[in-house]
Design an enzyme around this catalytic site. Structure first.
Site, PDB file in Angstrom:
ATOM      1  N   HIS A 280      -1.683   3.948  -3.039  1.00 27.02           N
ATOM      2  CA  HIS A 280      -0.563   3.076  -3.366  1.00 27.02           C
ATOM      3  C   HIS A 280      -1.106   1.695  -3.731  1.00 27.02           C
ATOM      4  CE1 HIS A 280       2.890   5.396  -1.238  1.00 27.02           C
ATOM      5  NE2 HIS A 280       1.956   6.247  -1.672  1.00 27.02           N
TER       6      HIS A 280
ATOM      7  N   GLU B  25      -0.300  -1.254  -2.768  1.00 25.06           N
ATOM      8  CA  GLU B  25      -0.529  -2.135  -1.624  1.00 25.06           C
ATOM      9  C   GLU B  25      -1.835  -1.795  -0.921  1.00 25.06           C
ATOM     10  OE1 GLU B  25       4.024  -1.358  -1.611  1.00 25.06           O
ATOM     11  OE2 GLU B  25       2.218  -0.322  -2.257  1.00 25.06           O
TER      12      GLU B  25
END
Length: 158
Positions: free
Chosen positions: A53, A55
C-alpha cells in the site's frame, strides 16, 4: 500552504501509480520539517504483495532515509483514508499527524470498500472472518524467545 502542496503530491503519486499500471488509486507523502522524506503509490497488483500500500511503502522509505522506525514529528499525507493495515503501520511508526482528502465513503463509492475490515478487527478473535486457532501446547517455546528478547541488554524497545 505546505499542506496543500504535499497533498497535491500524494494525489499526483496516486495518478502515477494508476497510469503506470501499478495499482489502486492511492498515493502517500511523508514530510518532516517541510521536506518530503518518503513517498509511494499503491503497488499491490503489480507486485502481488498485499502489503504494498502507498502508506506502507512511504513509511518504509521514510524510515530508511531517517535510519529509524520512529517517525515522530513527521506528517503523512494520503489521498484516501487509510485502511486497517495502514492505520496499524501509521500507529507503529508514530507519525504525528495524518492528512487525507477522501473519506471512507468516497472509497466505497468508487468500488474500494474497506470498512468491512474495520468491522472484522473489532470482533473477538473467535468471531473473525478468518479463523484464529490458538496452539497453547507451544506457548512455552514461543514465550522463551520473547523472554530472550526482553532480557537482552541489546534489545531495542518498540
Amino acid at each position: 500552504m505546505g499542506e496543500h502542496r504535499f497533498m497535491k503530491r500524494a494525489i499526483e503519486l496516486s495518478r502515477e501509480g494508476v497510469c503506470g499500471g501499478h495499482g489502486f488509486p492511492f498515493g502517500t507523502v511523508i514530510v518532516k520539517n517541510d521536506e518530503i522524506i518518503g513517498e509511494g503509490f499503491n503497488q499491490v497488483p503489480s507486485t502481488n504483495d498485499p502489503t504494498a500500500h502507498a502508506e506502507v511503502i512511504a513509511i518504509r522509505k521514510a524510515g530508511a532515509r531517517l535510519e529509524t522506525f520512529d517517525l515522530s514529528g513527521c506528517d503523512l499525507y494520503v489521498n484516501g483514508v487509510p485502511c486497517c493495515m495502514c492505520l496499524g503501520a501509521i500507529l507503529w511508526s508514530r507519525v504525528s499527524r495524518v492528512f487525507y482528502a477522501l473519506d471512507m465513503q468516497a472509497c466505497v463509492d468508487i468500488g474500494l470498500p474497506h470498512e468491512h475490515l474495520f468491522k472484522d478487527f473489532s470482533r473477538p478473535l473467535g468471531e473473525r472472518s478468518i479463523p484464529f486457532v490458538a496452539m497453547p501446547e507451544l506457548n512455552h517455546e514461543a514465550r522463551a524467545v520473547y523472554e530472550l528478547w526482553a532480557n537482552s541488554p541489546d534489545t531495542i524497545k518498540p
